[in-house]
Design a protein around this motif. Structure first.
Motif, PDB file in Angstrom:
ATOM      1  N   ASP A 210      46.573  47.996  38.653  1.00 46.56           N
ATOM      2  CA  ASP A 210      45.624  48.953  39.222  1.00 46.56           C
ATOM      3  C   ASP A 210      44.758  49.575  38.132  1.00 46.56           C
ATOM      4  O   ASP A 210      43.534  49.689  38.285  1.00 46.56           O
TER       5      ASP A 210
ATOM      6  N   ILE B 225      42.239  46.815  36.580  1.00 47.52           N
ATOM      7  CA  ILE B 225      41.103  46.437  37.421  1.00 47.52           C
ATOM      8  C   ILE B 225      40.189  47.626  37.665  1.00 47.52           C
ATOM      9  O   ILE B 225      38.950  47.499  37.632  1.00 47.52           O
ATOM     10  N   ARG B 226      40.768  48.801  37.873  1.00 41.56           N
ATOM     11  CA  ARG B 226      39.932  49.986  38.142  1.00 41.56           C
ATOM     12  C   ARG B 226      39.031  50.305  36.958  1.00 41.56           C
ATOM     13  O   ARG B 226      37.831  50.525  37.110  1.00 41.56           O
TER      14      ARG B 226
ATOM     15  N   HIS C 241      36.386  47.474  36.262  1.00 39.05           N
ATOM     16  CA  HIS C 241      35.292  47.563  37.235  1.00 39.05           C
ATOM     17  C   HIS C 241      34.352  48.705  36.855  1.00 39.05           C
ATOM     18  O   HIS C 241      33.124  48.545  36.857  1.00 39.05           O
TER      19      HIS C 241
ATOM     20  N   ASN D 139      34.291  43.135  41.309  1.00 34.57           N
ATOM     21  CA  ASN D 139      34.194  43.508  42.725  1.00 34.57           C
ATOM     22  C   ASN D 139      35.122  42.635  43.565  1.00 34.57           C
ATOM     23  O   ASN D 139      35.798  43.119  44.482  1.00 34.57           O
TER      24      ASN D 139
ATOM     25  N   MET E 189      38.751  43.706  42.888  1.00 38.81           N
ATOM     26  CA  MET E 189      39.079  44.973  43.543  1.00 38.81           C
ATOM     27  C   MET E 189      39.553  44.732  44.966  1.00 38.81           C
ATOM     28  O   MET E 189      40.542  45.324  45.422  1.00 38.81           O
TER      29      MET E 189
ATOM     30  N   VAL F  75      42.657  47.322  45.090  1.00 41.24           N
ATOM     31  CA  VAL F  75      42.581  48.427  44.139  1.00 41.24           C
ATOM     32  C   VAL F  75      41.385  49.299  44.502  1.00 41.24           C
ATOM     33  O   VAL F  75      40.284  48.789  44.710  1.00 41.24           O
ATOM     34  N   ARG F  76      41.605  50.580  44.568  1.00 43.43           N
ATOM     35  CA  ARG F  76      40.488  51.480  44.863  1.00 43.43           C
ATOM     36  C   ARG F  76      39.661  51.688  43.604  1.00 43.43           C
ATOM     37  O   ARG F  76      40.192  51.695  42.489  1.00 43.43           O
ATOM     38  N   PRO F  77      38.362  51.885  43.743  1.00 46.22           N
ATOM     39  CA  PRO F  77      37.538  52.180  42.563  1.00 46.22           C
ATOM     40  C   PRO F  77      37.770  53.600  42.090  1.00 46.22           C
ATOM     41  O   PRO F  77      38.299  54.447  42.822  1.00 46.22           O
TER      42      PRO F  77
END
Length: 226
Positions: free
Chosen positions: A59, A62-63, A66, A107, A110, A115-117
């Motif tokens: 998480d 990736i967060r 991004h 993107n 995610m 995974v939330r931004p």
């Protein structure tokens, strides 16, 4: 971001093909100048297996990645707004196009990894553009100094993530490691392009670089957690 075991669907199905200039290609500013065709990065759909992954680690990775690629896009957008018609406009455009491909990939990741931004994206939207435009207002050298500072920070951060994933399980995260390693190499080339185009001759280069990299570290810290 686990890569599935043999016989299962790959954790990340992707095709990364780059149309890159030869490193010896000489343009008006030396061997790092980019040809009209630029670089291309072909990305295909992402499929992942979520079984057995270290969710907190993935998480965060990736967060923040991004967020970083989003911010990089906004920085180049700001630079293009000021220097788009200058002699370095095509070079900035080509680097920006590659960052767009990076953002597209994250993107996809995610969504695939659910995974939330970061909630700070609106802030990075504004801050990135202001940083890009502000550095460009210092001239071409100022814009390249910004590129060097940011890309050095990002490539170092990617290196830290590579070490983390290797320590976790290099086979499980094989495909994700390939993504991060390639993007790390791209950021290094952006850094070298900035150096080749007189970044170190920018006004107050050391102060500017230190300030930008401090901001990058703060943005990384916050985006991993919020």
């Amino acid at each position: 971001m686990a890569v599935s075991a043999a016989g299962a669907a790959p954790a990340v199905r992707r095709s990364l093909g780059r149309c890159r200039p030869l490193r010896g290609w000489a343009g008006p500013r030396g061997r790092w100048a980019l040809p009209a065709g630029g670089w291309c990065l072909r990305l295909c759909s992402t499929r992942v297996s979520l079984e057995g992954i270290n969710r907190p680690v993935i998480d965060r990775i990736i967060r923040v990645d991004h967020a970083g690629e989003y911010g990089a896009n906004r920085i180049y957008a700001g630079q293009m707004a000021v220097l788009g018609r200058s002699s370095v406009g095509p070079i900035i455009r080509q680097m920006w196009n590659q960052e767009k491909d990076h953002l597209k990939k994250f993107n996809e990741l995610m969504v695939a990894y659910r995974v939330r931004p970061t909630v700070l994206l609106p802030l990075w939207n504004v801050a990135g553009f202001v940083l890009g435009a502000g550095s460009a207002l210092l001239g071409k050298k100022g814009a390249m100094a910004c590129t060097v500072a940011v890309e050095e920070s990002i490539s170092d951060h990617y290196n830290n993530q590579i070490r983390t994933l290797v320590e976790e399980d290099p086979e499980k995260y094989k495909e994700l490691l390939q993504v991060i390693k390639q993007f790390r190499d791209d950021e290094r080339e952006h850094h070298d392009i900035g150096i080749e185009h007189d970044a170190e001759a920018a006004p107050a280069y050391s102060v500017l670089k230190t300030a930008i990299q401090f901001g990058c570290k703060a943005a990384i810290f916050l985006s991993e957690r919020i």
